[in-house]
Design a protein around this motif. Sequence first.
Motif, PDB file in Angstrom:
ATOM      1  N   LYS A 700       0.863  -1.189   0.000  1.00 31.40           N
ATOM      2  CA  LYS A 700       0.000   0.000   0.000  1.00 31.40           C
ATOM      3  C   LYS A 700       0.888   1.224   0.000  1.00 31.40           C
ATOM      4  CE  LYS A 700      -1.933  -1.380   3.798  1.00 31.40           C
ATOM      5  NZ  LYS A 700      -3.024  -1.422   4.752  1.00 31.40           N
ATOM      6  N   ASP A 744      -6.658  -1.398  -5.398  1.00 30.26           N
ATOM      7  CA  ASP A 744      -7.404  -1.357  -4.136  1.00 30.26           C
ATOM      8  C   ASP A 744      -7.225   0.006  -3.491  1.00 30.26           C
ATOM      9  OD1 ASP A 744      -8.344  -3.933  -4.329  1.00 30.26           O
ATOM     10  OD2 ASP A 744      -6.586  -4.799  -3.319  1.00 30.26           O
ATOM     11  N   GLN A 746      -7.692   1.939  -0.062  1.00 27.61           N
ATOM     12  CA  GLN A 746      -7.880   1.652   1.362  1.00 27.61           C
ATOM     13  C   GLN A 746      -7.960   2.986   2.102  1.00 27.61           C
ATOM     14  OE1 GLN A 746      -4.520  -0.758   2.452  1.00 27.61           O
ATOM     15  NE2 GLN A 746      -5.216  -2.503   1.263  1.00 27.61           N
ATOM     16  N   GLN A 756     -11.680  -1.168   2.501  1.00 30.09           N
ATOM     17  CA  GLN A 756     -11.135  -1.320   1.156  1.00 30.09           C
ATOM     18  C   GLN A 756     -12.207  -1.444   0.079  1.00 30.09           C
ATOM     19  OE1 GLN A 756      -7.688  -3.850   0.872  1.00 30.09           O
ATOM     20  NE2 GLN A 756      -8.567  -4.916  -0.886  1.00 30.09           N
TER      21      GLN A 756
END
Length: 762
Positions: A700, A744, A746, A756
């Motif tokens: 991430k 994704d 988040q 998410q």
Amino acid sequence: MKKLYLLGMAAALACPYTLAEGTAPAQNKEAFISDLLSRMTLDEKIGQLRLISIGPDMTHEQIRKEIAAGRIGGTFNSVTRPENRPMQDAAMNSRLKIPMFFAYDVIHGQRTIFPIGLGLASSWDMDAIAVSARTAAREAAADSLDMTFGPMVDISRDPRWGRSSEGFGEDTYLVSRIAKVMVQGYQGKDVSAPDSIMAAVKHFALYGGVEGGRDYNTVDMSPTRMYQDYLPPYRAALDAGAGGVMVALNSINGVPATSNTWLMQDLLRRDWGFKGLTVSDHGAILELVKHGVARDGREAAKLAIRAGIDLSMNDMVYGKELPGLVKAGEVPESQIDSAVREVLATKYDLGLFADPYRRLGKAADDPQDVNAESRLHRQDARAVARRSMVLLKNAKDTLPLKKAGTIALVGPLADAPIDMMGSWSAAGQPTQSITLLRGLRDAVGNQAQVLYAKGANVTNDRNSLAFLNRIIFDRTEVEVDPRTPQAMIDEALKAAANADVIVAAVGESRGMSHESASRTTLDIPAPQRALLTALRATGKPLVIVLMNGRPLSLVRETEQADALLETWFTGTEGGHAIADVLFGDYNPSGKLPVTFPRSVGQVPMYYSHLTIGRPFTPGKAGNYTSQYFDEDTTPLFPFGYGLSYTTFDVSDVHLSSARLKRGDTLKASVTVRNTGKRDGETVVQLYLHDVAASMARPIKELKNFEKVFLKAGERKEVTFNLTEEDLKFYNTQLQYAAEAGDFDVQIGLDSQDVKQARFELL
Ligand code: BGC
């Protein structure tokens, strides 16, 4: 409430730096510089490339003589108008009257000291950070300074490195945002203004990547990591208009930055289009000999000027070697000319040709006392400092404390005025810093009693003490109480026995997180740990107030503490600001800008690591996955983490579409609700993960955030816009592009606890 002290900042920051109308000499800049250059002798040109430190090496009288002879371009480390004016007078007596400029390391304040870099970053509050930089610039300019060697934007992911304290943490996006704000704060909307100073961003480049966290060591890094993670903050500072760049002491893949033509020319000048001033770090040109890339000073000077280092900081090597090198035809005079042009352009941009006394003012207006209280900005420092603290634990609502009963304040940092300021505290005076003891007593007045005992020395280790009190400091940094450790603990226990709650101020002395201060352990030193253990055994509520300049390993302390507050080094108003938080006059809102590992053995540990084939999944201990079998594999506190005296809830992520077309915008929203009983602020953080790309991508990466204030019970929708730009990365060919496929999104209040949703880039 928050905006009160920030009035005017938005307007001041809206516009990047430009030269003010009416301040320039009659001719335009290029013509002016060309004309001046054509009238300079070779020696005068080389003189402009020398930046001299005011210190024991040269007396003031010698320096003035050198300046009058046109042999010095600027100085650093002299920080008052009466010190600097005679030097400018000397320059005005030189043949061409080229003004001097005066520089200093104004890193987190000049006279009023703000929190250290890690503290500022913990605020995630760009307005507060802007205030710190703008105030520092105003105070520095009022002290006749023209330039700071800052901001320091080195990404650091190895807390063993003592200079972690100076920078803004581990994350590329957060540090880049801060880099921009710092530059705009220092330079204001007009760098030539009498209350602005020029920013020279440092340390270019990758200094935070030194091997083993050992200062000055080598950096060996893949090009994708460089471009993706470590270079963007410098670029952000330059895009914000930083006039200067300070070059790093380390080598990069074997080539010292100071002689690195790829770094200084291909990347900085050609690809990034930088047109400003480059400054070597202290003595770095001569160090090319020690790096093993130059035979002697002569070759070092040649390599550095050829690489594009305009100013040599505090070594005599340019002055000594460049005349001979030019005469021998080994360095073309045109190379000297382009470096001199940059120095002259800097002075022009600073408004010094129009008025060499622009920041020096008139002698009659000099402050009687440079440290006068009236010259400080205590309110701003307090407002920023209280935003810079991170609440790491608060069991049973131990905090906020009541202003009643008896509080035992113990620990070697409870009444440590020097340490409050942190390292690189410019012209800040320890006598003016508010310690925690003073802060608590001021806060409670006669409503409660504060009992104080030192309880332990910061450290009793002789080698550490010898290092911390080494000769470079003009004072004893760490005072050692001669009593036995047990006698000191006993005194603390006595105070604790008479108290309702214990507040223990522990951590590092400021010198432990400084240049050249690398550590092999991240522990709180032994005598302080012994103190905490004894305090825990009393059974009284224990609040641990941490002061430190790097992430520490705090597994045991987290268990021992009922409440744990990370304050870093909070600056001149630190004691008041910490008291504001401890008593709930300010509800903490800081978030960690760095990951806290459990132990030094986990280092490097940062949240945005690349995806791997055999990831460890918490809760599912398995063989042959990436883990430590002797310790939990997760960090102790993740990046972005921090509690409040209230609680917040984040809804599921709502996306405006499941697909994003290039050129379009996708909106990602959550509703954040204050579910507790107090008003408070939190930081809503947006991370992205590229699910399948042409190379492994971070699990991430922070791409946006918003600090929101919510009254108790209030809810607010927070919406982030996502475009193709947010999805771009440097691939193995160093092309910066977004690849089609799934991403994704988040969103959460730290990097681990997130909601998410997925979308596809077409
Ligand atoms: C540091 C720089 C600093 C310079 C001047 C060097 O040792 O690495 O960050 O700007 O000294 O004080």
